[in-house]
Design an enzyme around this catalytic site. Structure first.
Site, PDB file in Angstrom:
ATOM      1  N   ASP A  36       0.818  -1.207   0.000  1.00 57.00           N
ATOM      2  CA  ASP A  36       0.000   0.000   0.000  1.00 57.00           C
ATOM      3  C   ASP A  36       0.852   1.258   0.000  1.00 57.00           C
ATOM      4  O   ASP A  36       2.060   1.226   0.280  1.00 57.00           O
ATOM      5  CB  ASP A  36      -0.902   0.022   1.239  1.00 57.00           C
ATOM      6  N   LYS A  58      -3.614   3.503  -2.369  1.00 50.86           N
ATOM      7  CA  LYS A  58      -4.925   4.137  -2.284  1.00 50.86           C
ATOM      8  C   LYS A  58      -4.746   5.567  -1.790  1.00 50.86           C
ATOM      9  O   LYS A  58      -4.220   5.786  -0.709  1.00 50.86           O
ATOM     10  CB  LYS A  58      -5.841   3.366  -1.328  1.00 50.86           C
ATOM     11  N   MET A 173      -7.425   9.296   9.019  1.00 46.24           N
ATOM     12  CA  MET A 173      -7.652   9.822   7.667  1.00 46.24           C
ATOM     13  C   MET A 173      -8.894  10.714   7.608  1.00 46.24           C
ATOM     14  O   MET A 173      -9.766  10.553   6.757  1.00 46.24           O
ATOM     15  CB  MET A 173      -7.781   8.671   6.673  1.00 46.24           C
TER      16      MET A 173
END
Length: 482
Positions: A36, A58, A173
């Protein structure tokens, strides 16, 4: 065909040293790694040289691979008999969707292990000087997603329970939803004066923090243009930061260094700079093939020059494997750099730098295949290995540059200059354009001369070509603003 196995590994929050021992062991045996964006790419360097690396990054506004595609790839690679590592930032069980991936593997009866990692919601605050619990300030702690799968992405939470029942809250996030978070906490009973801190790229050398209260933090974030990836921490325990902040006090905190590399493995200099708080990107990444050598004439030379520390190890391994009695090698040993001399010293030999080499006697030059292009005269060559760019790491390097805000470039040796510039061209990066925003530091006079000969700017060098001298030199100067 025998089915392979999948390791679902937490890479930790960013600092390479925070991965678990079991996680590192999985990387070292991997045949395929799906990684990731938030897994530190430096961890990939510990994988076998022929390991397939697949980026699944992502970002908040786009996905390179969607989760269904990732699940399918895990199944496909494992069914092909591969040892697969799925490398995820932080802990895979904390908003890492590991449950979905494990379920996909279980559906096909593919063996797997889940390897926990240190979660960013705990580690990033600690690197900012904040324990998430404290006997006097915080007896409860919650981790909360700040972005869910609803159409507007605003999380449906028990806001009253969070506001009144939890002392410290870590939102993951959530920068885009920060006004929504603050509004709901305050409207459900959390005092507007409650401290809030945002920690961006926590545990990396480029870690940044922004502190405020529930009343004003949203405005501060807009003004500072603060973005994800960031942990949002809410709670009175943040007040401890003034007393126990430690990471941001390191001498090289804020330094984002691009370190030119000539060797295959992570350098001791890079590790030393990171230990002092710097963020370090080493470039380029090399892969090496050890070659068979002919040592029948090795005892006939008066001088042997080793062009790199690696060439020292390769030479003496070949001497041992060929059954050569090292006592019959009567030559004086020289190193092209202080690191090469040190490598010889560690093998039990006295050695001098190349500039101290006498002009008389038969000369043998030992190194990788690049020595054949260096214009040495009146010498024989012993090519111990073939070195080439590891092209699989070129796109990884470009992404690392995009994510970072590099302000310093260090050349550790004269040999590193040309190789670095050539490798940049392979990435379609203009060296001069990159240089103009960086403080360029050369280790030693020969290195500085090589930098200037290449027509590139040079901004000084430490008094000594040592790791400690480099740290002192960088700590004494202000970072260039990029």
């Amino acid at each position: 065909m025998k089915t392979g196995k999948v390791f679902l590994v937490g890479a930790g929050p960013g600092d390479v040293g925070l991965i678990t021992v079991k996680g590192m062991e999985a990387i070292k045996q991997a045949e395929v790694i799906l990684y990731d964006r938030l897994a530190n790419p430096k961890l990939l360097e510990f994988a076998p040289r022929d390991c397939e690396l697949i980026y699944c990054g992502k970002l908040p506004d786009r996905h390179i691979l969607r989760q269904e595609n990732i699940n399918d790839l895990l199944v496909e690679k494992a069914m092909a008999g591969k040892i697969v590592v799925r490398l995820k930032g932080g802990d895979p069980g904390v908003f890492g969707r590991v449950g979905e991936e494990a379920a996909a593997l279980a559906q096909y009866q593919i063996p797997f292990e889940i390897v926990p990692g240190i979660s960013s919601g705990i580690a990033a605050p600690l690197y900012a000087g904040i324990p998430v619990t404290h006997r006097e300030h915080a007896e409860s702690f919650a981790v909360v997603t700040a972005h869910d799968k609803s159409q507007n992405g605003k999380p449906l939470l028990d806001w009253a329970g969070l506001a009144r029942g939890v002392d410290t809250i870590a939102f993951y996030m959530g920068v885009g939803n920060l006004p929504f978070i603050c509004e709901n906490l305050v409207s459900n009973g959390k005092p507007a004066s409650t401290p809030v801190i945002l920690i961006q790229w926590g545990t990396f050398g480029r870690q940044k923090t922004l502190q405020g209260t529930l009343a004003n933090i949203s405005e501060k974030v807009l003004k500072a243009k603060f973005t994800n990836p960031a942990i949002i921490l809410v709670g009175e325990v943040i007040s401890l930061r003034e007393k126990i902040s430690w990471f941001e006090n390191k001498p090289l905190y804020g330094r984002q260094i691009l370190l030119a590399r000539t060797g295959e493995s992570v350098s001791g200099m890079a590790q030393h700079l990171m230990d002092q708080g710097a963020d370090v990107i080493e470039f380029p990444k090399w892969k090496k093939t050890v070659l068979p050598v002919d040592l029948t004439k090795v005892s006939s030379y008066d001088r042997i020059l080793f062009t790199s520390p690696e060439s020292v190890g390769e030479f003496f391994r070949a001497v041992f494997e060929n059954g050569v009695d090292v006592r019959k090698i009567g030559a004086d040993f020289y190193g092209a750099s202080t690191k090469s001399v040190k490598a010889l010293n560690e093998c039990g030999f006295t050695a001098k730098l190349a500039e101290e080499m006498t002009k008389t006697g038969n000369l043998l030059i030992v190194g990788d295949d690049s020595i054949l292009q260096k214009g040495y005269e009146m010498a024989d060559f012993l090519v111990t290995s073939k070195k080439e760019l590891d092209r699989q790491f070129l796109p990884i390097f470009k992404r690392m540059l995009e994510e970072a805000n590099v302000n310093t470039l260090v050349f550790p040796s004269s040999a590193s200059v040309g190789q670095f510039v050539d490798a940049l061209q392979e990435c379609d990066i203009d060296a001069l354009k990159l240089w103009k925003d960086l403080q360029v530091v050369s280790m030693g006079k020969q290195t500085m001369a090589e930098v200037e000969a290449a027509g590139l700017p040079s901004h000084g060098m430490p008094e000594k070509a040592t790791k400690d001298a480099l740290v002192d030199f960088l700590a004494s100067q202000q970072c260039k603003e990029v």
